[in-house]
Design an enzyme around this catalytic site. Structure first.
Site, PDB file in Angstrom:
ATOM      1  N   ARG A  74      -3.401 -43.884 -99.817  1.00  0.00           N
ATOM      2  CA  ARG A  74      -4.623 -43.748 -99.027  1.00  0.00           C
ATOM      3  C   ARG A  74      -5.775 -43.413 -99.970  1.00  0.00           C
ATOM      4  O   ARG A  74      -5.713 -42.419-100.687  1.00  0.00           O
ATOM      5  CB  ARG A  74      -4.445 -42.642 -97.978  1.00  0.00           C
ATOM      6  CG  ARG A  74      -5.722 -42.331 -97.251  1.00  0.00           C
ATOM      7  CD  ARG A  74      -5.533 -41.310 -96.125  1.00  0.00           C
ATOM      8  NE  ARG A  74      -6.830 -41.073 -95.535  1.00  0.00           N
ATOM      9  CZ  ARG A  74      -7.451 -39.894 -95.471  1.00  0.00           C
ATOM     10  NH1 ARG A  74      -6.862 -38.797 -95.912  1.00  0.00           N
ATOM     11  NH2 ARG A  74      -8.661 -39.804 -94.961  1.00  0.00           N
ATOM     12  N   HIS A 118     -15.291 -40.968 -96.597  1.00  0.00           N
ATOM     13  CA  HIS A 118     -14.766 -39.651 -96.982  1.00  0.00           C
ATOM     14  C   HIS A 118     -15.934 -38.875 -97.608  1.00  0.00           C
ATOM     15  O   HIS A 118     -15.874 -38.473 -98.761  1.00  0.00           O
ATOM     16  CB  HIS A 118     -13.574 -39.811 -97.927  1.00  0.00           C
ATOM     17  CG  HIS A 118     -12.665 -38.614 -97.985  1.00  0.00           C
ATOM     18  ND1 HIS A 118     -11.300 -38.694 -97.778  1.00  0.00           N
ATOM     19  CD2 HIS A 118     -12.908 -37.309 -98.246  1.00  0.00           C
ATOM     20  CE1 HIS A 118     -10.746 -37.477 -97.915  1.00  0.00           C
ATOM     21  NE2 HIS A 118     -11.706 -36.626 -98.205  1.00  0.00           N
ATOM     22  N   GLU A 163     -11.981 -36.671 -91.358  1.00  0.00           N
ATOM     23  CA  GLU A 163     -12.343 -35.316 -90.954  1.00  0.00           C
ATOM     24  C   GLU A 163     -13.805 -35.160 -90.526  1.00  0.00           C
ATOM     25  O   GLU A 163     -14.593 -34.471 -91.194  1.00  0.00           O
ATOM     26  CB  GLU A 163     -12.041 -34.327 -92.090  1.00  0.00           C
ATOM     27  CG  GLU A 163     -10.594 -34.339 -92.536  1.00  0.00           C
ATOM     28  CD  GLU A 163     -10.254 -33.180 -93.486  1.00  0.00           C
ATOM     29  OE1 GLU A 163     -11.176 -32.498 -93.954  1.00  0.00           O
ATOM     30  OE2 GLU A 163      -9.073 -32.959 -93.728  1.00  0.00           O
ATOM     31  N   ASN A 292      -4.742 -34.738 -90.669  1.00  0.00           N
ATOM     32  CA  ASN A 292      -4.716 -33.924 -91.892  1.00  0.00           C
ATOM     33  C   ASN A 292      -4.378 -32.510 -91.474  1.00  0.00           C
ATOM     34  O   ASN A 292      -5.074 -31.926 -90.635  1.00  0.00           O
ATOM     35  CB  ASN A 292      -6.080 -33.925 -92.592  1.00  0.00           C
ATOM     36  CG  ASN A 292      -6.424 -35.273 -93.194  1.00  0.00           C
ATOM     37  OD1 ASN A 292      -5.624 -36.208 -93.159  1.00  0.00           O
ATOM     38  ND2 ASN A 292      -7.617 -35.387 -93.750  1.00  0.00           N
ATOM     39  N   TYR A 294      -3.394 -28.580 -92.740  1.00  0.00           N
ATOM     40  CA  TYR A 294      -3.259 -27.581 -93.803  1.00  0.00           C
ATOM     41  C   TYR A 294      -2.739 -26.230 -93.287  1.00  0.00           C
ATOM     42  O   TYR A 294      -1.832 -25.669 -93.868  1.00  0.00           O
ATOM     43  CB  TYR A 294      -4.572 -27.424 -94.575  1.00  0.00           C
ATOM     44  CG  TYR A 294      -4.835 -28.660 -95.430  1.00  0.00           C
ATOM     45  CD1 TYR A 294      -4.202 -28.817 -96.660  1.00  0.00           C
ATOM     46  CD2 TYR A 294      -5.646 -29.690 -94.979  1.00  0.00           C
ATOM     47  CE1 TYR A 294      -4.394 -29.962 -97.426  1.00  0.00           C
ATOM     48  CE2 TYR A 294      -5.842 -30.850 -95.744  1.00  0.00           C
ATOM     49  CZ  TYR A 294      -5.207 -30.973 -96.965  1.00  0.00           C
ATOM     50  OH  TYR A 294      -5.382 -32.113 -97.709  1.00  0.00           O
ATOM     51  N   GLU A 359      -2.996 -36.401 -94.714  1.00  0.00           N
ATOM     52  CA  GLU A 359      -3.141 -35.422 -95.804  1.00  0.00           C
ATOM     53  C   GLU A 359      -2.317 -34.198 -95.477  1.00  0.00           C
ATOM     54  O   GLU A 359      -2.357 -33.703 -94.347  1.00  0.00           O
ATOM     55  CB  GLU A 359      -4.590 -34.916 -95.960  1.00  0.00           C
ATOM     56  CG  GLU A 359      -5.542 -35.868 -96.609  1.00  0.00           C
ATOM     57  CD  GLU A 359      -6.934 -35.258 -96.786  1.00  0.00           C
ATOM     58  OE1 GLU A 359      -7.070 -34.023 -96.923  1.00  0.00           O
ATOM     59  OE2 GLU A 359      -7.891 -36.046 -96.777  1.00  0.00           O
TER      60      GLU A 359
HETATM   61  C1  FCB Z   1      -9.408 -31.963 -96.933  1.00  0.00           C
HETATM   62  C2  FCB Z   1     -10.191 -33.098 -97.539  1.00  0.00           C
HETATM   63  C3  FCB Z   1      -9.707 -33.529 -98.887  1.00  0.00           C
HETATM   64  C4  FCB Z   1      -9.282 -32.343 -99.744  1.00  0.00           C
HETATM   65  C5  FCB Z   1      -8.350 -31.437 -98.975  1.00  0.00           C
HETATM   66  C6  FCB Z   1      -7.860 -30.259 -99.772  1.00  0.00           C
HETATM   67  O1  FCB Z   1     -10.221 -31.283 -96.028  1.00  0.00           O
HETATM   68  O2  FCB Z   1     -10.169 -34.214 -96.693  1.00  0.00           O
HETATM   69  O3  FCB Z   1     -10.712 -34.293 -99.493  1.00  0.00           O
HETATM   70  O4  FCB Z   1     -10.377 -31.705-100.251  1.00  0.00           O
HETATM   71  O5  FCB Z   1      -8.979 -30.976 -97.815  1.00  0.00           O
END
Ligand code: FCB
Length: 457
Positions: A74, A118, A163, A292, A294, A359
């Site tokens: 990607r 992006h 995002e 994405n 985290y 992500e």
């Molecule tokens: C996300 C972003 C990516 C990277 C990660 C850690 O929010 O999409 O570009 O910075 O975090």
């Protein structure tokens, strides 16, 4: 623990974070060039001028990706390489670079997954209001049309936006990202114009050819109350509204969440930029959703913070990191359960459509040790736990089709500059030497075997 045959295992990057070559082949300036060159905005004054020099090292980077056995990649297209001022005809040299990239991937049997936006908006468009302006939505669709026409024969997976929450709220609402405005009203209008841009781009791409898979990527964070009390539960609900439902609801239900709108209306927001027909366009069917993930937000009610301009302060909410949590080098909690929760929630509350984790990954304080290795055990156990969490969601019926680890290379981590390393491959920025970390070898094994070994790492 096995994953289905054909599962798309790969990695992800973004143009401004890796390409460098900021002035080359007719590229125009983006809001990230302006922002990173403004003193005090990015740690150490780092910029993406050189980054990983990927623009010049394309072939060797793709060779490395192939050596590691990646099945998918990607990447994002830098809008200012295609339209230096965000309008008008295409800069052929910009298109040529992405043609080389896509052909290089195909030759190596790596599936390209292309993100159109992006975060590197042409500065010339920001000068006319950027995402606060409705004009930008239309410009984005024109740009999408140009790239689609050039590459739709070779790219099957298209992601309009990466995002939109981050682009709107960190960019226009809280100021930590380009263009650096601190105005929640501007973030709301940026949200709407980003989503409208997505809808208009979808329309254009569908009309050109309906053979490909078209979608969008959201950053989704379940929100938990910091303490077991009503005011914290309400704060978590407000954060969930702004961070998740403000994007999921219009895309899947064709309406903005009423509690979020009335909260901001109550604070004087003028939402007249939303027109009736917009929501129908935003809600046009997508073929997949990119997620994405985290961590989960844990939040406390914070009535006194309403003017602090920190993320969620305007919602009278303060994110905290639970003491007991393991933390990454970003200070983010390690929280694989939230991934299962979010994927299952999308299916249960919104739509049972193909999902991709577009992500996931962690920052580690990586270094090359005296034997020449980068032993990032923390990243291996992180990925192992998150892959298991994803598998858990699949066992609960979620149609997950692929997983793109953030990131292939260490890179320019936005306001953190080069201080945070997310790569499977270590980059020595002074020499541009690439060293695959232990996690890269481990991930190759996962892909080769099509699954995880027991016991968990
Ligand atoms: C996300 C972003 C990516 C990277 C990660 C850690 O929010 O999409 O570009 O910075 O975090």
């Amino acid at each position: 623990m096995d994953f289905p045959e054909g599962f798309l295992w790969g990695t992800a990057t973004a143009s401004y974070q890796i390409e460098g070559a900021a002035d080359e082949d007719g590229r125009g300036a983006s809001i990230w060039d302006t922002f990173s060159h403004t003193p005090g905005k990015v740690l150490h004054g780092d910029t993406g001028d050189i980054a990983c020099d990927h623009y010049h090292r394309l072939e060797e980077d793709l060779d490395l990706m192939a050596d590691l056995g990646m099945r998918a990649y990607r990447f994002s297209v830098a809008w200012p390489r295609i339209q230096p001022d965000g309008v008008g005809s295409a800069n052929q040299k910009g298109l040529d670079f992405y043609r080389r990239l896509v052909d290089g991937l195909r030759r190596r049997n790596i599936e390209p997954m292309l993100t159109l936006y992006h975060w590197d908006l042409p500065q010339a468009l920001e000068d006319r209001g950027g995402w606060r302006s409705r004009e930008t939505s239309g410009r984005f669709a024109e740009y999408a049309g140009i790239v689609y026409e050039a590459l739709s024969d070779s790219v099957s997976y298209w992601i309009t936006l990466n995002e939109p929450w981050v682009a709107a709220w960190l960019g226009y609402g809280y100021g930590g990202h380009a263009p650096g405005l601190k105005d929640p009203g501007a973030a709301l209008s940026a949200t709407h114009h980003l989503l409208l841009g997505h809808g208009l781009a979808m329309e254009r791409m569908r009309a050109a050819s309906d053979d490909n898979h078209l979608g969008i990527t959201l950053n989704l964070h379940p929100a938990l109350p910091g303490r077991d009390r009503d005011v914290d539960r309400e704060a978590a609900r407000r954060v969930d509204g702004q961070a998740n439902r403000l994007y999921l609801d219009p895309l899947f239900r064709g309406s903005y969440p009423e509690d979020v709108l009335s909260y901001y209306r109550g604070r004087g927001a003028d939402l007249s930029f939303v027109r009736d027909e917009d929501l129908r366009k935003i809600a046009a069917p997508i073929d997949f959703l990119g997620v994405n993930y985290y961590f989960r937000h844990t939040v406390r009610d914070a009535p006194d913070e309403v003017h602090s301009q920190e993320p969620f302060s305007d919602l009278r909410a303060r994110p905290i990191v639970p003491h007991a949590a393991e933390k990454t080098a970003m200070g983010w909690p390690v929280d694989p359960e939230g991934l299962t929760e979010m994927l299952v929630r999308i299916k249960d509350e919104y739509a049972d459509l193909p999902l991709y984790v577009t992500e996931n990954g962690r920052a580690v304080h990586d270094y090359v040790d005296p034997t020449g290795e980068v032993k990032d055990e923390e990243r291996i156990s992180y990925l192992d736990a998150h892959f298991r969490a994803a598998r858990g969601a699949m066992e609960r019926g979620v149609d997950l089709r692929g997983y793109l680890v953030w990131s292939f290379l260490d890179n320019f981590e936005w306001a953190e500059g080069y201080s945070k390393r997310f790569g499977l491959v270590f980059v020595d920025y002074g020499t541009q030497k690439r060293t695959p970390k232990a996690s890269a070898r481990w991930y190759s094994g996962v892909i080769r075997r099509g699954g995880l070994e027991e016991p968990a790492r």
